[in-house]
Design a protein around this motif. Structure first.
Motif, PDB file in Angstrom:
ATOM      1  N   ALA A  57     -14.324 -33.179   3.191  1.00 28.83           N
ATOM      2  CA  ALA A  57     -14.600 -33.964   1.986  1.00 28.83           C
ATOM      3  C   ALA A  57     -13.710 -35.193   1.949  1.00 28.83           C
ATOM      4  CB  ALA A  57     -14.379 -33.114   0.733  1.00 28.83           C
ATOM      5  N   GLY A  58     -14.313 -36.352   1.734  1.00 28.31           N
ATOM      6  CA  GLY A  58     -13.556 -37.586   1.661  1.00 28.31           C
ATOM      7  C   GLY A  58     -13.313 -38.256   3.001  1.00 28.31           C
ATOM      8  N   VAL A  59     -13.655 -37.596   4.109  1.00 28.20           N
ATOM      9  CA  VAL A  59     -13.466 -38.204   5.428  1.00 28.20           C
ATOM     10  C   VAL A  59     -14.587 -39.220   5.667  1.00 28.20           C
ATOM     11  CG1 VAL A  59     -13.373 -37.751   7.918  1.00 28.20           C
ATOM     12  CG2 VAL A  59     -12.337 -36.134   6.295  1.00 28.20           C
ATOM     13  N   PRO A  60     -14.272 -40.420   6.149  1.00 32.67           N
ATOM     14  CA  PRO A  60     -15.307 -41.434   6.376  1.00 32.67           C
ATOM     15  C   PRO A  60     -16.413 -40.930   7.296  1.00 32.67           C
ATOM     16  CG  PRO A  60     -13.129 -42.407   6.560  1.00 32.67           C
ATOM     17  CD  PRO A  60     -12.920 -40.934   6.450  1.00 32.67           C
ATOM     18  N   ALA A  61     -17.645 -41.398   7.047  1.00 32.65           N
ATOM     19  CA  ALA A  61     -18.798 -40.957   7.822  1.00 32.65           C
ATOM     20  C   ALA A  61     -18.619 -41.233   9.310  1.00 32.65           C
ATOM     21  CB  ALA A  61     -20.065 -41.640   7.303  1.00 32.65           C
ATOM     22  N   ARG A  62     -17.995 -42.354   9.648  1.00 27.86           N
ATOM     23  CA  ARG A  62     -17.786 -42.695  11.064  1.00 27.86           C
ATOM     24  C   ARG A  62     -16.995 -41.603  11.766  1.00 27.86           C
ATOM     25  NH1 ARG A  62     -14.949 -46.521  10.023  1.00 27.86           N
ATOM     26  NH2 ARG A  62     -12.915 -45.532  10.346  1.00 27.86           N
ATOM     27  N   ASP A  63     -15.935 -41.131  11.130  1.00 27.75           N
ATOM     28  CA  ASP A  63     -15.098 -40.101  11.743  1.00 27.75           C
ATOM     29  C   ASP A  63     -15.822 -38.765  11.803  1.00 27.75           C
ATOM     30  OD1 ASP A  63     -13.157 -42.056  11.879  1.00 27.75           O
ATOM     31  OD2 ASP A  63     -12.103 -41.371  10.079  1.00 27.75           O
ATOM     32  N   ARG A  64     -16.605 -38.463  10.778  1.00 24.79           N
ATOM     33  CA  ARG A  64     -17.352 -37.202  10.779  1.00 24.79           C
ATOM     34  C   ARG A  64     -18.416 -37.201  11.874  1.00 24.79           C
ATOM     35  NH1 ARG A  64     -20.333 -36.964   6.567  1.00 24.79           N
ATOM     36  NH2 ARG A  64     -19.729 -38.745   5.276  1.00 24.79           N
ATOM     37  N   ARG A  65     -19.087 -38.332  12.061  1.00 23.12           N
ATOM     38  CA  ARG A  65     -20.104 -38.418  13.113  1.00 23.12           C
ATOM     39  C   ARG A  65     -19.498 -38.240  14.492  1.00 23.12           C
ATOM     40  NH1 ARG A  65     -22.600 -43.713  10.237  1.00 23.12           N
ATOM     41  NH2 ARG A  65     -24.277 -42.726   9.020  1.00 23.12           N
ATOM     42  N   ALA A  66     -18.366 -38.899  14.721  1.00 24.04           N
ATOM     43  CA  ALA A  66     -17.708 -38.763  16.023  1.00 24.04           C
ATOM     44  C   ALA A  66     -17.275 -37.319  16.265  1.00 24.04           C
ATOM     45  CB  ALA A  66     -16.508 -39.707  16.097  1.00 24.04           C
ATOM     46  N   ALA A  67     -16.767 -36.666  15.212  1.00 22.77           N
ATOM     47  CA  ALA A  67     -16.263 -35.302  15.355  1.00 22.77           C
ATOM     48  C   ALA A  67     -17.382 -34.316  15.664  1.00 22.77           C
ATOM     49  CB  ALA A  67     -15.524 -34.885  14.083  1.00 22.77           C
ATOM     50  N   VAL A  68     -18.525 -34.462  14.996  1.00 22.43           N
ATOM     51  CA  VAL A  68     -19.599 -33.498  15.225  1.00 22.43           C
ATOM     52  C   VAL A  68     -20.212 -33.679  16.607  1.00 22.43           C
ATOM     53  CG1 VAL A  68     -21.539 -34.834  14.275  1.00 22.43           C
ATOM     54  CG2 VAL A  68     -21.548 -32.345  14.095  1.00 22.43           C
ATOM     55  N   ALA A  69     -20.257 -34.901  17.106  1.00 25.48           N
ATOM     56  CA  ALA A  69     -20.749 -35.119  18.470  1.00 25.48           C
ATOM     57  C   ALA A  69     -19.825 -34.432  19.476  1.00 25.48           C
ATOM     58  CB  ALA A  69     -20.849 -36.619  18.756  1.00 25.48           C
ATOM     59  N   LYS A  70     -18.510 -34.582  19.306  1.00 21.60           N
ATOM     60  CA  LYS A  70     -17.557 -33.944  20.204  1.00 21.60           C
ATOM     61  C   LYS A  70     -17.591 -32.428  20.074  1.00 21.60           C
ATOM     62  CE  LYS A  70     -15.772 -37.682  21.991  1.00 21.60           C
ATOM     63  NZ  LYS A  70     -16.042 -38.005  23.416  1.00 21.60           N
ATOM     64  N   LEU A  71     -17.870 -31.946  18.866  1.00 15.54           N
ATOM     65  CA  LEU A  71     -17.959 -30.502  18.664  1.00 15.54           C
ATOM     66  C   LEU A  71     -19.084 -29.907  19.509  1.00 15.54           C
ATOM     67  CD1 LEU A  71     -17.093 -27.964  16.916  1.00 15.54           C
ATOM     68  CD2 LEU A  71     -18.996 -28.604  15.408  1.00 15.54           C
ATOM     69  N   ARG A  72     -20.208 -30.598  19.549  1.00 21.46           N
ATOM     70  CA  ARG A  72     -21.369 -30.079  20.286  1.00 21.46           C
ATOM     71  C   ARG A  72     -21.220 -30.264  21.793  1.00 21.46           C
ATOM     72  NH1 ARG A  72     -23.093 -26.244  17.227  1.00 21.46           N
ATOM     73  NH2 ARG A  72     -24.542 -26.808  15.560  1.00 21.46           N
ATOM     74  N   ASP A  73     -20.554 -31.326  22.209  1.00 24.49           N
ATOM     75  CA  ASP A  73     -20.291 -31.552  23.633  1.00 24.49           C
ATOM     76  C   ASP A  73     -19.156 -32.561  23.734  1.00 24.49           C
ATOM     77  OD1 ASP A  73     -20.372 -32.717  26.339  1.00 24.49           O
ATOM     78  OD2 ASP A  73     -22.215 -31.550  26.575  1.00 24.49           O
ATOM     79  N   GLN A  74     -18.080 -32.196  24.395  1.00 22.89           N
ATOM     80  CA  GLN A  74     -16.899 -33.059  24.431  1.00 22.89           C
ATOM     81  C   GLN A  74     -17.158 -34.416  25.081  1.00 22.89           C
ATOM     82  OE1 GLN A  74     -13.729 -31.573  26.886  1.00 22.89           O
ATOM     83  NE2 GLN A  74     -15.115 -30.639  28.381  1.00 22.89           N
ATOM     84  N   HIS A  75     -18.266 -34.535  25.800  1.00 16.31           N
ATOM     85  CA  HIS A  75     -18.584 -35.805  26.450  1.00 16.31           C
ATOM     86  C   HIS A  75     -19.568 -36.659  25.633  1.00 16.31           C
ATOM     87  CE1 HIS A  75     -16.458 -34.328  29.940  1.00 16.31           C
ATOM     88  NE2 HIS A  75     -17.258 -33.270  30.011  1.00 16.31           N
ATOM     89  N   TRP A  76     -20.025 -36.122  24.516  1.00 12.33           N
ATOM     90  CA  TRP A  76     -21.032 -36.825  23.722  1.00 12.33           C
ATOM     91  C   TRP A  76     -20.403 -37.843  22.785  1.00 12.33           C
ATOM     92  CZ3 TRP A  76     -25.092 -32.738  21.666  1.00 12.33           C
ATOM     93  CH2 TRP A  76     -25.892 -32.327  22.733  1.00 12.33           C
TER      94      TRP A  76
END
Length: 336
Positions: A90-109
């Motif tokens: 909550a409160g984390v910028p969308a840019r950072d959340r998008r980057a984090a979820v991509a890395k969560l699914r595949d560290q190279h994504w």
């Protein structure tokens, strides 16, 4: 029958698009009242088709939180928390959340090159299927502090409790102390120096430190914001060392404190400027607007409300504080 089959993919596409629209602002800050997601059967079945958009929005949030918390596990749950700014996101910028979820699914994504296409649609379909299977009235509990279903229908012109000054409420000493001493899951403090909290008697500071340790031991959050001043920073760090870290060492609680710092549940950040001071205690919020002249500080009014009496203002200020904390650098180091 052919017409029905044609409509179903179109409706599914509409729901997917509506979920994607929630990602940039996050679930709590989104304009849900106009979202087609409010017409999901699980929502209308719980509220009735004729319920107001505001009531449907609150129920949708409750159901969505319940689905993510109780129906999804491990990385699936973590991915939805990142995408929709839930829990620690909550409160984390969308840019950072998008980057984090991509890395969560595949560290190279990355979001742009990989995740935002088919993998995102697949994850959102997972949520839609879970929503479709959710009973309209499951009676489940949510991990979120916001018990939105318990809130009454909210008047868009909410009425906070207004105190003439910070000394004007009944039993003023107990009023302020109770904000921390009664907190169970959340204590946020935003102030210039926080002197009235951290620079009182040793007895007062000991009780405040004990309350913070209790909140953290129960999995709650303690977030402190002060002015970016070296003297203030030193005084605040001294408070934590003497009244939080030292007692934790004496009681064998250092792993609890270290884990809370690592999980960003215990955070202290100094910032250059804030337009208001605030105290958040569980589902209560007390706001102190900062006057133009420092000499007027003791005469300035104080506003207060709860999640029940002002859901949207409460969540908006909570998100603003979370965003401030996430964008600043904590100066607390895990004790050894």
């Amino acid at each position: 029958m052919a017409a029905e089959r044609t409509r179903e993919p179109e409706q599914l596409k509409q729901y997917l698009g509506a979920l994607k629209a929630l990602i940039p602002p996050g679930l709590y800050a989104a304009e849900l009242e106009t979202s087609p997601l409010l017409e999901l059967p699980v929502v209308t079945g719980a509220t009735g088709a004729s319920a107001s958009p505001n009531a449907k929005a609150r129920r949708f949030i409750e159901i969505f939180e319940r689905v993510v918390t109780a129906r999804l596990v491990k990385n699936d749950r973590a991915a939805m928390e990142m995408l929709f700014a839930l829990d620690d996101w909550a409160g984390v910028p969308a840019r950072d959340r998008r980057a984090a979820v991509a890395k969560l699914r595949d560290q190279h994504w990355t979001w742009e090159s990989n995740y935002r296409k088919e993998p995102l649609d697949r994850d959102l379909m997972m949520v839609l299927r879970a929503l479709a299977r959710e009973p309209a009235e499951s009676g489940g509990t949510t991990a979120s502090p916001a018990r939105v279903a318990d809130a009454p229908e909210e008047n868009p012109v909410f009425a906070p409790t207004c105190y003439a000054t910070k000394f004007a409420m009944p039993d003023v000493y107990r009023f302020w102390n109770d904000l921390c001493f009664s907190a169970r899951k959340r204590f946020y403090l935003v102030g210039g120096t926080n002197k009235s909290w951290f620079s009182k008697s040793s007895e007062q500071s000991t009780a405040l430190g004990e309350a913070m340790r209790r909140i953290l031991a129960d999995g709650g959050q303690v977030k402190i914001v002060s002015r970016d001043d070296q003297v203030v920073i030193a005084q605040t760090k001294h408070f934590f060392e003497r009244f939080v870290f030292d007692p934790a060492t004496a009681h064998g609680e250092l792993p609890v404190i270290a884990r809370a710092i690592g999980e960003q549940r215990l955070v202290y950040v100094p910032i250059a400027h804030s337009n208001y001071d605030a105290v958040v205690s569980d589902d209560r919020l007390v706001l102190l607007p900062i006057p133009n002249t420092p000499s007027f500080r003791n005469e300035a009014m104080v506003l207060g409300w709860t999640l029940e009496t002002g859901y949207h203002p409460f969540m908006n200020y909570l998100a603003d504080i979370d965003r401030t904390v996430s964008e600043a650098e904590s100066v607390l180091v895990a004790p050894r």
